[in-house]
Write a protein that holds these residues in place. Structure first.
Motif, PDB file in Angstrom:
ATOM      1  N   ARG A 144       0.831  -1.202   0.000  1.00 56.66           N
ATOM      2  CA  ARG A 144       0.000   0.000   0.000  1.00 56.66           C
ATOM      3  C   ARG A 144       0.870   1.257   0.000  1.00 56.66           C
ATOM      4  NH1 ARG A 144      -3.095  -1.177   5.452  1.00 56.66           N
ATOM      5  NH2 ARG A 144      -0.885  -1.370   6.003  1.00 56.66           N
ATOM      6  N   ARG A 164      -2.497   0.472  -4.055  1.00 53.36           N
ATOM      7  CA  ARG A 164      -1.444  -0.532  -3.967  1.00 53.36           C
ATOM      8  C   ARG A 164      -0.647  -0.531  -5.271  1.00 53.36           C
ATOM      9  NH1 ARG A 164      -2.752  -4.151   0.423  1.00 53.36           N
ATOM     10  NH2 ARG A 164      -0.965  -5.410  -0.226  1.00 53.36           N
ATOM     11  N   TYR A 179      -3.488   6.406   1.405  1.00 49.54           N
ATOM     12  CA  TYR A 179      -2.679   5.576   2.294  1.00 49.54           C
ATOM     13  C   TYR A 179      -3.015   4.086   2.166  1.00 49.54           C
ATOM     14  CZ  TYR A 179      -0.283   9.104   5.223  1.00 49.54           C
ATOM     15  OH  TYR A 179       0.553  10.079   5.710  1.00 49.54           O
ATOM     16  N   ARG A 180      -4.287   3.755   2.289  1.00 49.73           N
ATOM     17  CA  ARG A 180      -4.669   2.344   2.333  1.00 49.73           C
ATOM     18  C   ARG A 180      -5.532   1.911   1.142  1.00 49.73           C
ATOM     19  NH1 ARG A 180      -3.891   4.130   7.491  1.00 49.73           N
ATOM     20  NH2 ARG A 180      -2.761   2.680   8.860  1.00 49.73           N
TER      21      ARG A 180
END
Length: 666
Positions: free
Chosen positions: A350, A524, A520-521
């Motif tokens: 990530r 990927r 951030y999350r």
């Protein structure tokens, strides 16, 4: 001929030998005679401005002589005695005050607004407060490296009203830093008397609230200043801790010469005139036989000759010739970028993991790198980017900070001055407003002003789309892209985030490193597991087409990608800027000249954003190639709202597709 007379100050030589007693006098006399000469020169128009320290020489000289020559001092306007006691050549001081090239700022800053590593002096800025936190950083470096050194920093009684004063004292106390905070209480902040500046009886009392030992010294008594500071400095070297000293003194001239002293009661001037530190100390030395009238006259004539000769040297120096290339070339320290190619196999991680991995590998690579921020140690930061760092690097290098953004920015600058590297995490980019001043006025200007690097990276978790409301959602890069001296990085992908962070930490210039929280999350990418770098100023061409150029960065890149995936008929160049300062104008112009159309997407609100400057650059450099007006797409001109339906309405994301079609159909 001088004769001995009564001293109005009680002196106690204790165990000081005659040599030290005489040297203290000489070191006070020299700046006094320079000042008297300056008062003549300013009336002649040969010096533009002067901040007089007449009557306060004992403080500058006593503190400087009590410190070792390799220990840093951060002086103020009225501390000429610091510079002369450190034996800076007078012709260089005069060149500085006359704006000549042989000064310390190449004519870019005036009077005492300069520093010099050669003499371990760090110059002030007009905002006063930031140098207190910078002293914290220098002292922290000394403590981390076990140097056993003291840092002394000056402020006036007026400066103690600034928030930076309180933040710096608190940080120094919490971290037990070897700093001597020197308050020169001289009665007035410009024309504001102490009765209108603070309510407590003594400023030294403020140290008690921070758990700091504090003292009140007679600032006009050179033996008291030197002797007591000498003992305190020796003690601090053995047991690092901060000390606060209030020196009681008086300002016998105006704030600066143009101000005058009409606002000062005559009886107050008369009261302090008899306490003159040089006249009284001279009488004391005459009375105890360490000085004779003949010796005193000899010293005065020698100093006057030195002053006159140095003035001739400075006066004969050619005036500075303005050279645009020289000025622009000194805004940033030259950075010799070293490309490191990744060699390992990638793993799918990530965005947030890439930041953490890049930061960790830089910590391993740079043993002198310290990271600081609120809750970043055992807790791992509010986003868990530094989770596990304490176990690997220890609390000395991974430092939780008090909630005082300004002082921590300044501490980072102090670490840089002392030869270390610093990464500071703003818990949220919105909070940078509490540390704005030292970023734009200290970090950004230090290299241009006096050739000092600011080897500092400030990490800026930013952006909307996570329902965080007006105080945790700003993307405020435009506050900094317009500030010469700062570099601004804003990645959109994990691969870029890791490589650009490594470069930011290698770069000796201050870097504002923006990290979009919504990425951030959610994003990927395959990223090499080993260390690598990516150069600044090189945009990434993500898609190639013929009909239009899309220019964006950060979350805007993903909005544009989503839009293009839903509009497969649109043939577009998609440029991810990656860094906003330096800016890859070559890639922008090349694409726009090919496609003839340009649209710029930013998450920030429209007015004053970087899209406006990009649009202007395209219009100025590619006008004859354009088939349609340049279009800007930005978020609403409101603060960022909290609830989802309002936030979605606010964001530029929902406006981009229609704007793109509008430009294509023009």
């Amino acid at each position: 001929m001088l004769t001995s007379a009564k001293s109005h100050i009680n002196y106690d030589r204790k165990n000081l030998d005659d040599r030290i007693l005489l040297q203290l006098y000489k070191n006070m006399l020299k700046p006094r005679l320079i000042e008297e000469k300056m008062l003549i020169l300013i009336r002649q128009g040969k010096v533009s401005k002067w901040f007089s320290g007449i009557g306060q020489e004992a403080i500058s000289v006593g503190v400087t002589m009590a410190l070792q020559t390799n220990e840093y001092i951060l002086p103020m306007h009225r501390n000429l005695g610091v510079f002369t006691t450190r034996e800076i050549p007078l012709h260089r001081l005069f060149s500085q005050w006359q704006g000549k090239a042989n000064g310390f700022t190449k004519g870019r800053d005036r009077s005492f607004h300069f520093g010099t590593q050669d003499y371990h002096i760090v110059g002030m800025i007009s905002h006063l407060g930031p140098q207190l936190g910078v002293a914290d950083g220098i002292a922290l470096a000394s403590k981390l490296k076990n140097k056993g050194q003291v840092t002394a920093v000056f402020t006036g009684e007026g400066g103690t009203s600034e928030g930076d004063f309180h933040e710096a004292l608190n940080v120094a106390a919490v971290w037990q830093l070897p700093v001597i905070f020197c308050i020169e209480n001289n009665g007035y902040g410009l024309s504001t008397p102490t009765s209108e500046q603070y309510y407590c009886k003594d400023l030294a009392d403020r140290g008690k609230g921070y758990g700091i030992d504090s003292f009140i010294f007679d600032g006009n008594n050179i033996l008291e200043v030197y002797g007591k500071v000498l003992k305190l400095a020796e003690s601090i070297r053995k047991r690092p801790r901060p000390i606060l000293i209030e020196f009681k003194t008086f300002r016998m001239r105006g704030h600066e010469e143009a101000s005058g002293t009409k606002y000062v009661p005559n009886e107050l001037m008369a009261e302090w005139e008899v306490k003159d530190p040089i006249t009284n100390y001279r009488n004391y030395l005459l009375n105890i036989g360490v000085l004779t009238a003949a010796k005193d006259e000899e010293l005065r004539q020698a100093f006057k000759t030195e002053i006159d000769e140095a003035l001739q040297v400075a006066g004969a120096e050619e005036a500075i010739v303005a050279d645009e290339s020289v000025e622009l070339g000194d805004v940033y320290r030259h950075f010799e970028y070293q490309h490191v190619e990744p060699k390992s196999k990638p793993e799918n991680i990530r965005f947030i993991d890439a930041i953490s991995q890049g930061l960790r590998q830089s910590m391993q690579r740079h043993r002198d790198l310290v990271i600081m921020g609120q809750d970043i140690a055992e807790y791992g930061g509010v986003f868990k980017i530094t989770e596990g760092f304490v176990e690997e690097f220890g609390n000395e290098r991974v430092r939780n900070t008090p909630i005082c953004e300004s002082a921590i920015v300044e501490t980072a600058m102090g670490l840089s001055i002392a030869g270390m590297k610093a990464v500071m995490e703003m818990q949220f980019a919105d909070f940078v407003s509490s540390g704005f001043n030292p970023i734009v006025n200290y970090l950004a200007k230090s290299h241009y002003r006096w050739n000092e690097i600011a080897d500092v990276v400030i990490r800026m978790p930013c952006g909307a789309g996570v329902a965080a409301g007006p105080f945790h959602s700003q993307t405020n890069e435009a506050w900094f892209t317009k500030t010469p001296g700062l570099k601004v990085v804003y990645p959109a992908f994990p691969y870029d985030a890791k490589g650009l962070l490594a470069t930011a930490i290698n770069d000796p210039n201050p870097v504002m490193y923006f990290e979009h929280k919504a990425l951030y999350r959610s994003i990927r990418q395959d990223v090499p597991t080993d260390y690598y770098t990516i150069p600044f100023g090189k945009a990434s061409l993500l898609k190639e087409g013929e009909a239009i150029t899309i220019i964006t960065y950060g979350a805007g890149v993903h909005w544009a990608l989503d839009t293009l995936s839903n509009n497969e008929d649109v043939s577009a160049d998609l440029i991810d800027l990656r860094t906003l300062q330096p800016l890859d104008t070559e890639a922008i112009y090349k694409s726009v000249k090919k496609t003839g159309r340009a649209i710029i997407l930013q998450e920030d609100s429209m007015f004053g954003g970087i899209a406006s400057d990009l649009s202007a650059l395209i219009m100025e450099n590619c006008f004859e190639y354009l088939d349609a007006p340049v279009k800007r797409v930005a978020s609403m001109e409101t603060p960022i709202p909290f609830i989802n339906q309002l936030e979605e309405q606010y964001l530029a994301k929902g406006k981009f597709e229609s704007a793109l079609r509008e430009v294509l159909e023009y």
